[in-house]
Structure formats: C-alpha cells, structure tokens
Design an enzyme around this catalytic site. Sequence first.
Site, PDB file in Angstrom:
ATOM      1  N   TRP A   1       4.887  -7.889  -0.179  1.00 12.61           N
ATOM      2  CA  TRP A   1       4.032  -8.010   1.017  1.00 12.61           C
ATOM      3  C   TRP A   1       2.614  -7.652   0.620  1.00 12.61           C
ATOM      4  O   TRP A   1       2.362  -7.325  -0.551  1.00 12.61           O
ATOM      5  CB  TRP A   1       4.555  -7.103   2.151  1.00 12.61           C
ATOM      6  CG  TRP A   1       4.346  -7.754   3.489  1.00 12.61           C
ATOM      7  CD1 TRP A   1       3.311  -7.564   4.340  1.00 12.61           C
ATOM      8  CD2 TRP A   1       5.197  -8.740   4.077  1.00 12.61           C
ATOM      9  NE1 TRP A   1       3.470  -8.371   5.444  1.00 12.61           N
ATOM     10  CE2 TRP A   1       4.605  -9.104   5.307  1.00 12.61           C
ATOM     11  CE3 TRP A   1       6.392  -9.356   3.694  1.00 12.61           C
ATOM     12  CZ2 TRP A   1       5.171 -10.057   6.153  1.00 12.61           C
ATOM     13  CZ3 TRP A   1       6.954 -10.301   4.535  1.00 12.61           C
ATOM     14  CH2 TRP A   1       6.343 -10.645   5.759  1.00 12.61           C
TER      15      TRP A   1
ATOM     16  N   TRP B   1       1.112  -5.059   1.305  1.00 14.14           N
ATOM     17  CA  TRP B   1       1.078  -3.617   1.018  1.00 14.14           C
ATOM     18  C   TRP B   1       2.216  -3.179   0.104  1.00 14.14           C
ATOM     19  O   TRP B   1       2.432  -1.979  -0.085  1.00 14.14           O
ATOM     20  CB  TRP B   1       1.164  -2.802   2.312  1.00 14.14           C
ATOM     21  CG  TRP B   1       2.100  -3.417   3.306  1.00 14.14           C
ATOM     22  CD1 TRP B   1       1.756  -4.131   4.418  1.00 14.14           C
ATOM     23  CD2 TRP B   1       3.538  -3.433   3.271  1.00 14.14           C
ATOM     24  NE1 TRP B   1       2.888  -4.591   5.067  1.00 14.14           N
ATOM     25  CE2 TRP B   1       3.989  -4.172   4.385  1.00 14.14           C
ATOM     26  CE3 TRP B   1       4.485  -2.892   2.393  1.00 14.14           C
ATOM     27  CZ2 TRP B   1       5.359  -4.393   4.655  1.00 14.14           C
ATOM     28  CZ3 TRP B   1       5.841  -3.109   2.653  1.00 14.14           C
ATOM     29  CH2 TRP B   1       6.255  -3.847   3.779  1.00 14.14           C
TER      30      TRP B   1
ATOM     31  N   ASN C   1       8.025 -11.002  14.060  1.00 20.02           N
ATOM     32  CA  ASN C   1       6.652 -10.568  13.845  1.00 20.02           C
ATOM     33  C   ASN C   1       5.744 -11.772  13.606  1.00 20.02           C
ATOM     34  O   ASN C   1       5.893 -12.455  12.585  1.00 20.02           O
ATOM     35  CB  ASN C   1       6.575  -9.636  12.631  1.00 20.02           C
ATOM     36  CG  ASN C   1       5.132  -9.338  12.234  1.00 20.02           C
ATOM     37  OD1 ASN C   1       4.431  -8.606  12.915  1.00 20.02           O
ATOM     38  ND2 ASN C   1       4.661  -9.944  11.149  1.00 20.02           N
ATOM     39  N   GLU C   2       4.863 -12.052  14.549  1.00 20.38           N
ATOM     40  CA  GLU C   2       3.724 -12.978  14.399  1.00 20.38           C
ATOM     41  C   GLU C   2       4.087 -14.447  14.236  1.00 20.38           C
ATOM     42  O   GLU C   2       3.223 -15.256  13.897  1.00 20.38           O
ATOM     43  CB  GLU C   2       2.812 -12.528  13.238  1.00 20.38           C
ATOM     44  CG  GLU C   2       2.149 -11.180  13.513  1.00 20.38           C
ATOM     45  CD  GLU C   2       1.171 -10.708  12.423  1.00 20.38           C
ATOM     46  OE1 GLU C   2       1.101 -11.331  11.355  1.00 20.38           O
ATOM     47  OE2 GLU C   2       0.491  -9.692  12.657  1.00 20.38           O
TER      48      GLU C   2
ATOM     49  N   GLU D   1      -0.985  -3.848  16.905  1.00 14.15           N
ATOM     50  CA  GLU D   1      -1.293  -3.719  15.472  1.00 14.15           C
ATOM     51  C   GLU D   1      -2.788  -3.759  15.312  1.00 14.15           C
ATOM     52  O   GLU D   1      -3.449  -4.658  15.854  1.00 14.15           O
ATOM     53  CB  GLU D   1      -0.729  -4.891  14.650  1.00 14.15           C
ATOM     54  CG  GLU D   1       0.666  -4.733  14.154  1.00 14.15           C
ATOM     55  CD  GLU D   1       1.016  -5.782  13.078  1.00 14.15           C
ATOM     56  OE1 GLU D   1       0.109  -6.262  12.366  1.00 14.15           O
ATOM     57  OE2 GLU D   1       2.202  -6.112  12.980  1.00 14.15           O
TER      58      GLU D   1
END
Length: 883
Positions: free
Chosen positions: A192, A194, A455-456, A553
């Site tokens: 990812w 991160w 998510n998104e 977020e």
Amino acid sequence: MIGWALFISFFVTVCKSDEIIDLDGNNWFLRDGSGEFKNLRAVVPGGVYSDLMRHEIIEDIFKGYNDNATKWVPRRNWTYSTTFNVKQDVLNSDNVNIVFEGLDTFARVVVNGKDVGGSNNMFVQYIMSIKDVLKVGSNSLEVQFRSPIEVAAALEEEQDKQYVVPPKCPPGEYRGECYANMIRKMQASFSWDWGPAFPSVGIWKKVYIESYQESKIRYIGTEITDDQTNWYLNVDIYLANNAKGAVNGAVKIDINGLTNTVNVQAKPDNNGEIKANSIFTVPKTTVETWWPNGYGKQTLYKLQATFTNNQGETNSKTVRVGFRSIELVQEQLGSGLSFYFKVNGVPIFMKGSNEIPLSILPEKGHHRSLIETMLNTAQENHMNMLRVWGGGVYESDYFYDLADEKGILIWQDFMFACAMYPTGSDYLLNVVQEIRHQVNRLRSHPSIALFAGNNENEGALRDNWYGTQDNFQTYYNDYIKLYINTVQTELKERISPNRIFLSSSPSNGLKTINEGYVSQNPGDYNYGDVHFYNYENDPWNSNIYPVCRFASEYGYQSLPSLSSWRKVTNDPEDLNINGRFMEHRQHHPEGTSQLKNMIEMNLKLPDETSADYTKSFVYLSQVVQALAIRIETEHYRRYRSNLNSAGQGHTMGALYWQLNDVWVAPTWSGIDFLGNQKMLQYFVKDAFAPVIITGHINDQRTLEIYVVSDRLETIPNVTASIQVFKWDSFNPVHTENITLDVSPSESKLIKSIETDEFLAEQNCGSKDDAKNNCFFYFTLNAPGHDQVAPVNYVFPAPLKNSNLKRPTVVLKSVTQVDTKPFKYYVKIGTDVVTPFVWLESSIQGRFENNGLLLTSPATCFEYTATTDDIDIHFINSVTITHL
Ligand SMILES: *[C@@H]1O[C@H](CO)[C@@H](O)[C@H](O)[C@H]1NC(C)=O
Ligand SMILES: *[C@@H]1O[C@H](CO)[C@@H](O)[C@H](O)[C@H]1NC(C)=O
Ligand SMILES: *[C@@H]1O[C@H](CO)[C@@H](O)[C@H](O)[C@H]1NC(C)=O
Ligand SMILES: *[C@@H]1O[C@H](CO)[C@@H](O)[C@H](O)[C@H]1NC(C)=O
C-alpha cells in the site's frame, strides 16, 4: 538455524470435557514446494515469514531492504504438516470436524493422505468433516498452500478472457504485487502507499478438532431495539449441523437473571444454517445503558446460551451485550442532508481515527499488547470511534472485546478497497461465506456502529480512477452485484433493519442510494462522509479544509523518529531523507517532495549539508503533520453546530488517517511501528478534548475564536483568556478575559478580531508587519483556574517569516514521582518563547504532553515509563528538540 531449546515444549492435549483437540503450538513442520526447505519446525497460528525468520532463513523482514530480499517467499508453495493423536471416545462421536478459524489463503487440507477440503478466503472459518478418515492413535495432517501471487495471476488471466478488472498492479512506488483484487486476502498484504508487500501464507488463526453427537453452538448473534420503556434483545443461535441432517434439542439462554428456553427440531435452512431464535424484553430500569467513551459507562452483560439434547450432550457459548441504540440521522439540512450519529438518543460528534491492519503479518495482529496499545491510546485521546479500514482484515475477537470495554465505536468496512472486483459466481459465493461468518462473529459487539461495503470504490468508479469510464455500465453492474446484491443482502438477512449499512466509505449516504449506489458526485460536501487529502495548499491554513457533514479520512505524512529508523537499519548512510533507503520506503508517489513542500510553506527546510539534516527533517515533518491535523480537526469541530453561507457544515465527525503503522516508513500514522507516539498523537489528544478553545483566521484575515463543547451539561462561569504574545517576551502584550457559560453540544463564536489592525494596536508593529512579531494564545479556565480546555494558539503568519528568537532550552531537573510504573516530572527551562518543544526518552514510555509551545521560563513535562527495565538514569535518557 535456531536450537530446539528455544521452542516452548507443547503437547497436543485431548480435552475430554468439550471434546476438542487443540492443534495450535509448535508441533508442526513446514516445507516448500521446491524441496529446498523441509522439516522446519513451525508455529501455529502463524505464517511462513514468522517461521522462516525464526529459523534465520530470512532476516527480520521489517529491517533494511528485506521486503525486496524476500520476494521469493510468497512465490513458492508451502505445506504445513503435523500429527496428532485421537482416542476412541472422539471417534465414537457421530460428528468429528477439523476447524480452521483462518487459513491464509489457498490451501488443500489432507488428513491421513485424503483430501478433506480446501480454502480460498482468509476471512472464512473452515469446518471440514474428518470422521471418515480418522483413526485411533496417530493421524497425519497436511495443509498444502499455494503461492497467493501465482493464484492471483492465474485468476486474473481467466478474468481477462472476459474483461479486465483493474487495477492490475499497484503504482511502481508501492514496490508491490499485482492482482490483489482477484483474491480474498488482506488487500494491503500486496503493498500500500504506507506499507510493504508481505503476502503471508499460513494458518493464521486457531485450528482444532471438534466432536459432538447432536450439535454445538457456532455463533450467537444479537440485535437490540428499544422503545421508551424496554430494550428488545433478539438472539439468534446458530447451531452446527450433524450427520443426520437435523438437530433435536433445546437451547437455554440466560441474561441478567432472565431465561428463555427454545426447543429446536430443525433441518438446515436455504443457507444451510440451523437457527434458534428468542426475544427478551428487558425493562430499561433493570440494566445500565452502554455509552461511547466520554459519555458514560460501558456496562456489559453476559449472555450465555447452552445447547442440550436428550442424550445429555451439552455445550455453551457466551457473548457480552451492551444495551445501546445507535442511529444515523440524515434529514434535510442546508443544501443537502445531515449525516450524524445519535447514540441512546444523543447526537454525538465522532472523534477518532482509521486503523490499518495491526500487523502486516496477520497472526501478529492478534498480539494482545499491540491491541491494548492501540485501544488504550484511542481511549486516552478522547476517541469514541475507530474505522477498521477495508484494505486490511476483520480484526481479532480481542480487538472488538476491548472496543466494547472502552466505548470505542467501530465503523466496520468489509474488506474491499481501492479497486474494481470480479463478480463471477465462484467469487460471489466465496464472498457470501465471508459475510456470513464475519457478520455472525461481529454483530453482537455493542462497539459495532455500522458496516460499510468497501473503501473508496464508489468514488473510484464514478471518478474513473482505474480507466473504467468507457465501460462504465459493466463495472457499475459488478458494483451492484457485489456490494448491494451480495454483501448488503447477506448482511440484512442477519441484522435488524435499524442497523446502519453504507455501501461505500465514503458515500453520500441516502443520496448515494437514491442515485443507484454510485452517486453523480460522490465527494459532495452536502451529503454523507468525505475523505479529504490535499498536498498543494498550506496545511496550517484552516480555510483549505472542506465544510462537510463528516470527515472520515484526512491526513498528512511524517517520518517516524530517528530512533525508530535506527531499529531497522545499522547503516548511517540510510538515514537520509534523500537517500536510497528512505526513498525505498516512501511508497506514496511524490511523497517526499510533498513533505518538503508542506514543511516549506510554514517553516524553513533544514540545510541539506548539515549533519543534523535528517534529524531536523524528521522533527519538522512531525511538527507540520501534528499542527495540520490539529487545525483540520478543530476546523471540523468548529462546524459542529454551524452552517456556512452555502448551507454546508453541521460537521459531526472527524476520523483522521491513520492510527498505526505496519513498518518504519514515511506514513500518515500517529503511532509508529515501534509504538512510539509521533507529535501528532499528542496534538490529537488536545484537538479531541471534550471542550476546546480554538481560533482561526478566515480569508478576510478576521480571527474567529470559538469554544466547542461535546459535553452534555453546561459548564458555568468559565474564563476564556485571549492573549497576545510577542515572540521575544514571556509577558503578554494583551490579555482579555471573557466570562461565559459553555453550552452543551455546541460550537460557539465568542470573539472576532481584525487580526492585523488589532496586532498593530498592541504595538506588535506596523499593520503589515505586526503578524510576524506576535501570536495569539488562548486558555479556558474554571473559577479556581482549573483547565477546562487545552491551551491553544494561532500563528497569524507563517513561522518562517516570524521574528522568533533563538532560544536556549535546558533540562532543569527531573523528579521521580512514582515507581509503579516509573513516573517522572521533567522541568524544562527556556529564555524566550519557544514553539514545539519535543522531548524524547530512550526509555520505553510516554509523555503526558509533548510538542509544547513554551510561554514561560519553566514548564513541567510528565513521563510514564512502560517498562521496569530501566538501566540508565532517566535524566540521561532525555533529548530535547525545538524549533
Ligand atoms: C531487489 O532485489 C533485486 C533482485 O534480488 C535486486 O536486483 C534489486 O537491486 C533489489 N532492489 C533493492 C532496492 O534492493
Ligand atoms: C504450486 O502448486 C501448484 C499446484 O500444485 C502448481 O501448479 C504450481 O506450479 C506450484 N508453484 C510453484 C512455484 O511451485
Ligand atoms: C484572566 O484570566 C486568567 C486565567 O483565568 C487569569 O490568570 C488572569 O488573572 C485574568 N486576568 C484578568 C485581567 O482578569
Ligand atoms: C464566577 O467566577 C468568578 C471567578 O472567576 C467568581 O468571582 C464569581 O463569583 C463566579 N460567579 C458565579 C455566578 O459563580
């Protein structure tokens, strides 16, 4: 290789009482498909990276470039094997199963040479009948895993024959693996922005053999509704099927002195499930209500269900019930709909963060100390909500148990993130198994506030992130098939209609539904929740932030401390923000230049040739991130009871990105991989305090000062003190006190000031220059000077332009005030106003407050160690950094 002595000796035990053979432990062996590695002792629950590290076949994967050096590991097939003993009494049972609570991911299970079943989803619990293949005495078990990378690629090749389901691969900067969306595995395990790619393989949760005659209780699912006088507790008991294909018996359910007994004579329903149901009416006067953190107690009641049959078989299971109601209010407001949570009828501003998987190695995410660190921090930092993000894992039972105990509501995503997903019938059937298991496992927790589909992915589809526009209808149909017809349908079959389900995080809420689940403008500030990232504009300027209903977020990167970096590299050359190593770990495209840009907008970038360059860079990145998130969070809180001229506002949630880390790298986290709090985490505690005094300078250069309270009662007769300091003096040039009553659940403007004119009047300088010489400082105190809110400040100009004086900051004294745990007062002295004074100690522990703006010659910091193992004088362990 490691010696045998290091392994805790472990014996497989047969527990007659509940007829379970526990297969966890180190009586396992690991081999790879190529024949290179055989008979490696292995630990279950676990995974290949952990086992290979233990044998020193691979180095610590979290160090150096070992993410790159171990890319071969998930490219092989791996087999876990063991033997276990079975006694006659187990075989006397009509039903004998092997239960895997989690297999990661693609495995065949072979008992005594016979294939008894397989897995293709790490989020499903697998129960395989093995009665016919077991024998008395020693039995063999193999779990043969296939390379997840190979399987994902093969599935993608099949999918491509019809049409591409993008994205195929992550951006190059992620240094990741491709086709994660093809498989039901932690999506972030393929990398990812991160985190590293560590697609583990293994038995990541408990494994055991169960036996029973008639049935046993698999899940207890509770749903709670209420009216003025009563709670209605609807209890679903899910029972195991048996060889006869029908269950006869009774289930007795006890809670708080109430008992219901349900007779069961049932065959599996259309879903293959056997269910008993009972409703309890619980008068509200007889139980205490469960409240989120900061609003009351988290009283939990034990609910026990016991199955019995007429042959005297008996087994039971318990869950804990918290009596609370939760609703999401979406009603006409301004130019859209509101979006806020009411818990027990009380509108509550949600404060919290987003958690990524607690470990990139899923078995390590179960470590209790890790879970406690995260949830204790959430509780101490005044959080009342955490989002379990959709690219990770459904966390362990202990995680949700602790959330129940600490009053941390959970925004639970289903595990789909940032991708289009396949919708072939095999894939959807696989998802059905996942939803059933996870919803049954999780839904009784009072902490579970809502479920969200992904998510998104709504935004990704509408805004064409993955080049799907030309074929929109195909991907839209897939979207509906997956999140609505499959996920939502399975979910709603289990939960009561008043539960909250959002098809995506974020979404426009009801507007998303009305527009066919993929809104025309998914990021609309007038509806639902919003994710907001912006790396171009000044992060310390509150006017860049959206005036939205709920910010679920938002965040900025920073670097973890040098002490954390030093734990993952011994090479001093690696400690360079522009060097190869830190760049290797910067997965966010353009991340490092964004960090520089962020710093440069308010502060001076350190000199690249200075010996302290990276140390300064780390510190400055944390300063910028910390104050940016404080400013952004307070911006959202200021709008809790206000609308702007466009009818936007009434913001009722702020969940910053991100709580935790999975390795040492530049990321958005507040707590680094080693558990150290970045400056952000200290600032979050202040930004989330129940009452804050906060100022911001609007686009017309008017300073607006607000008092925001999440308290449910009025706080009478407090003094808001508005001061102006010159950078070169401890004596304020201006003090104005305002006495006010702080109203409950309100954000109130208490003062407006024309910034530049006002500062000029305070002798800060000319109208143009005054902002560079002075700053505003706010306190809020009760009579007797008790702090009602954390101190706060506003810098009217970028600090790089301000006339800060070079301070001399010294450690004046250390006083040990406690030994259990070790606690110290650290007195810090300075000769002039000093911003962002940052203390670190090499002894494991935490300051009470940190990163402070010093406006007096001496300030006390408090430190609590989290270890007893203190081998140096505390005073020698402390370092001070300041601007
Ligand atoms: C990653 O590993 C490959 C193959 O071993 C090697 O060629 C490459 O230089 C490595 N990259 C890094 C950044 O270490
Ligand atoms: C893994 O096992 C599968 C199935 O047996 C086989 O097709 C594949 O070639 C193996 N992969 C590797 C890397 O050994
Ligand atoms: C203003 O309030 C502060 C903090 O409560 C107090 O210390 C100070 O004495 C007050 N000053 C005046 C002029 O009232
Ligand atoms: C309010 O507080 C001030 C001291 O800050 C005190 O003198 C006054 O009596 C208080 N008033 C009331 C109504 O409590």
